[in-house]
Scaffold this motif. Sequence first.
Motif, PDB file in Angstrom:
ATOM      1  N   VAL A 149      21.279   2.733 -49.536  1.00 31.16           N
ATOM      2  CA  VAL A 149      20.354   2.791 -50.315  1.00 31.16           C
ATOM      3  C   VAL A 149      20.884   0.524 -49.592  1.00 31.16           C
ATOM      4  O   VAL A 149      19.775  -0.427 -49.956  1.00 31.16           O
ATOM      5  CB  VAL A 149      19.868   3.163 -51.646  1.00 31.16           C
ATOM      6  N   GLU A 150      22.040   0.492 -51.039  1.00 30.09           N
ATOM      7  CA  GLU A 150      21.985  -1.090 -50.523  1.00 30.09           C
ATOM      8  C   GLU A 150      22.208  -1.189 -48.662  1.00 30.09           C
ATOM      9  O   GLU A 150      21.553  -2.850 -49.116  1.00 30.09           O
ATOM     10  CB  GLU A 150      23.693  -1.111 -51.260  1.00 30.09           C
ATOM     11  N   ILE A 155      19.477  -2.746 -52.827  1.00 28.99           N
ATOM     12  CA  ILE A 155      19.675  -3.210 -53.754  1.00 28.99           C
ATOM     13  C   ILE A 155      21.166  -3.324 -53.942  1.00 28.99           C
ATOM     14  O   ILE A 155      21.672  -1.877 -53.210  1.00 28.99           O
ATOM     15  CB  ILE A 155      18.500  -1.377 -54.439  1.00 28.99           C
ATOM     16  N   SER A 156      21.162  -2.767 -54.633  1.00 26.68           N
ATOM     17  CA  SER A 156      22.951  -3.261 -55.459  1.00 26.68           C
ATOM     18  C   SER A 156      22.949  -1.494 -55.325  1.00 26.68           C
ATOM     19  O   SER A 156      22.472  -0.664 -56.159  1.00 26.68           O
ATOM     20  CB  SER A 156      23.361  -3.603 -56.757  1.00 26.68           C
ATOM     21  N   ALA A 157      24.112  -0.662 -54.876  1.00 29.17           N
ATOM     22  CA  ALA A 157      25.105   0.192 -55.568  1.00 29.17           C
ATOM     23  C   ALA A 157      25.350   0.449 -57.016  1.00 29.17           C
ATOM     24  O   ALA A 157      24.125   2.332 -57.374  1.00 29.17           O
ATOM     25  CB  ALA A 157      26.414   0.741 -54.552  1.00 29.17           C
ATOM     26  N   THR A 198      10.594  -4.219 -49.514  1.00 24.40           N
ATOM     27  CA  THR A 198      11.784  -3.728 -50.285  1.00 24.40           C
ATOM     28  C   THR A 198      11.144  -2.861 -51.901  1.00 24.40           C
ATOM     29  O   THR A 198      10.768  -3.540 -52.646  1.00 24.40           O
ATOM     30  CB  THR A 198      12.540  -5.120 -50.987  1.00 24.40           C
ATOM     31  N   PRO A 199      11.586  -1.515 -51.775  1.00 21.51           N
ATOM     32  CA  PRO A 199      11.701  -0.855 -52.565  1.00 21.51           C
ATOM     33  C   PRO A 199      12.895  -0.949 -54.100  1.00 21.51           C
ATOM     34  O   PRO A 199      13.444  -1.728 -53.782  1.00 21.51           O
ATOM     35  CB  PRO A 199      11.403   0.649 -52.079  1.00 21.51           C
ATOM     36  N   THR A 200      11.818  -0.345 -54.844  1.00 27.77           N
ATOM     37  CA  THR A 200      12.920  -0.537 -56.043  1.00 27.77           C
ATOM     38  C   THR A 200      13.779   0.769 -56.132  1.00 27.77           C
ATOM     39  O   THR A 200      13.575   1.918 -54.880  1.00 27.77           O
ATOM     40  CB  THR A 200      12.600  -0.172 -57.431  1.00 27.77           C
ATOM     41  N   ALA A 201      15.479   0.996 -56.785  1.00 26.91           N
ATOM     42  CA  ALA A 201      15.388   1.856 -57.056  1.00 26.91           C
ATOM     43  C   ALA A 201      15.072   3.356 -57.949  1.00 26.91           C
ATOM     44  O   ALA A 201      14.883   4.429 -56.760  1.00 26.91           O
ATOM     45  CB  ALA A 201      16.876   1.515 -57.722  1.00 26.91           C
ATOM     46  N   GLU A 203      11.500   4.273 -56.887  1.00 26.84           N
ATOM     47  CA  GLU A 203      10.436   4.300 -55.963  1.00 26.84           C
ATOM     48  C   GLU A 203      11.704   4.863 -54.894  1.00 26.84           C
ATOM     49  O   GLU A 203      10.773   5.795 -53.645  1.00 26.84           O
ATOM     50  CB  GLU A 203      10.114   3.203 -55.540  1.00 26.84           C
ATOM     51  N   VAL A 204      13.021   4.536 -54.442  1.00 26.10           N
ATOM     52  CA  VAL A 204      13.331   5.925 -53.674  1.00 26.10           C
ATOM     53  C   VAL A 204      13.785   7.257 -54.651  1.00 26.10           C
ATOM     54  O   VAL A 204      13.936   7.877 -53.727  1.00 26.10           O
ATOM     55  CB  VAL A 204      15.095   4.704 -52.860  1.00 26.10           C
ATOM     56  N   ILE A 205      13.741   7.087 -55.241  1.00 28.59           N
ATOM     57  CA  ILE A 205      14.872   8.677 -56.485  1.00 28.59           C
ATOM     58  C   ILE A 205      13.681   9.090 -56.679  1.00 28.59           C
ATOM     59  O   ILE A 205      13.986  10.024 -56.017  1.00 28.59           O
ATOM     60  CB  ILE A 205      15.704   7.590 -57.472  1.00 28.59           C
ATOM     61  N   ARG A 206      12.576   8.564 -56.711  1.00 29.87           N
ATOM     62  CA  ARG A 206      10.993   9.352 -56.528  1.00 29.87           C
ATOM     63  C   ARG A 206      10.496  10.498 -55.264  1.00 29.87           C
ATOM     64  O   ARG A 206      10.291  10.951 -55.635  1.00 29.87           O
ATOM     65  CB  ARG A 206       9.399   8.993 -56.819  1.00 29.87           C
ATOM     66  N   ALA A 207      11.031   9.203 -54.238  1.00 32.26           N
ATOM     67  CA  ALA A 207      10.078   9.427 -52.451  1.00 32.26           C
ATOM     68  C   ALA A 207      11.524  10.989 -52.586  1.00 32.26           C
ATOM     69  O   ALA A 207      10.711  11.819 -52.543  1.00 32.26           O
ATOM     70  CB  ALA A 207      10.712   8.768 -51.852  1.00 32.26           C
TER      71      ALA A 207
END
Length: 364
Positions: A149-150, A155-157, A198-201, A203-207
């Motif tokens: 993701v980073e 987005i920082s790991a 650029t998604p947020t952390a 948004e990525v997790i929810r996807a």
Amino acid sequence: MPQRSQGAYARGGARPPKKGSPVPVVIGVLIAIAVVAGAALFLFPRIFGGDSANIEAGQQVSITIPEGSSSDAIATILVDNHIIADSGEYYAAVKKLNAEMSLKPGDYQFETLQDPLSVVKQLVAGPNLEGVKLTVPEGKTVEQTAQLVEDAYGISADEFISQAKASAYAGDYPFLADAGNDSLEGFLYPKTYTFAGTPTADEVIRAMLDQYQLDVVDAFDFDAGRATISATYGIELSDYELLTLASIVEREGLNADQRAHVASVFLNRLAGKGDFAGRPYLQSDATLMYETGGAVTAEDIQGIDSPYNSYQNAGLPPTPICSPSSEAILATLEPTDSDDLYFYITQDEEYFSQTYDEHMQSWE
């Protein structure tokens, strides 16, 4: 309520009616009011308790339709994002275009309160929004996913890992209720994702959790798998424990047939069959590799005190050790029918054995 004219009676030769009780008139008025109110509720649902009345039409909205989404799931996404005001109009448009089997997943840009027919036409045409792709292969851990993701979105790991807590999402995703160590390990579904901008952390997790719901929870019959395992091995496993076992099967097997056979080996060990009677240890290098991050040595097996050391601890580890593929999950739910307790697998060879002596002979 309109009155009949006196002329209507005169033309028919009848006498005008006598003045009677006002009750029928009152009832008629009430019925008329009820009909009008009902029509208003049907035609203008958002006026009565909805929130689209406060939404300005024509605002740009970006959404992602996850792969495998049903027509109902798509309708929910469209309504929740105020792209359409009422799901009924969406269903009517889908039916008119005979489009139910043609709606495509992906990233879209629409406008608020858009014409439902134009929305469905776009869903048939396909995604209209380009974005940066994120590919998460099978068998990755949360930490490895965070690095991907980073690399993709900046987005920082550390931020991603900090956000990836089961407690932050359990209210929206019931399948997280039994997650161990407040961890999303195993649930960040391996797939290729595309996000606009650029998604947020979050948004990525929810996807990823949405995709897990579609490709795992909705796709597999865990109840049937539990029943089969209970009847065959005498073991009772929860959905979370099955996911944990599938994550180990993912790392130990290389293809579908191997993984189903590996699953049977681990289930035989957990059941305490043969050489494992009275000591249901998985004895999997893969679980200890989750602790070491690399190859496992004899010293690691003897010296590392960790719940992920399945040589020293009976049963399953406290969490999955990676995000398993659908193939590994299916292999765990439908394992090979075997009495084998050992295996030796390389890129070129595979051996399954019922006894330790056979196992030693197979690869020496």
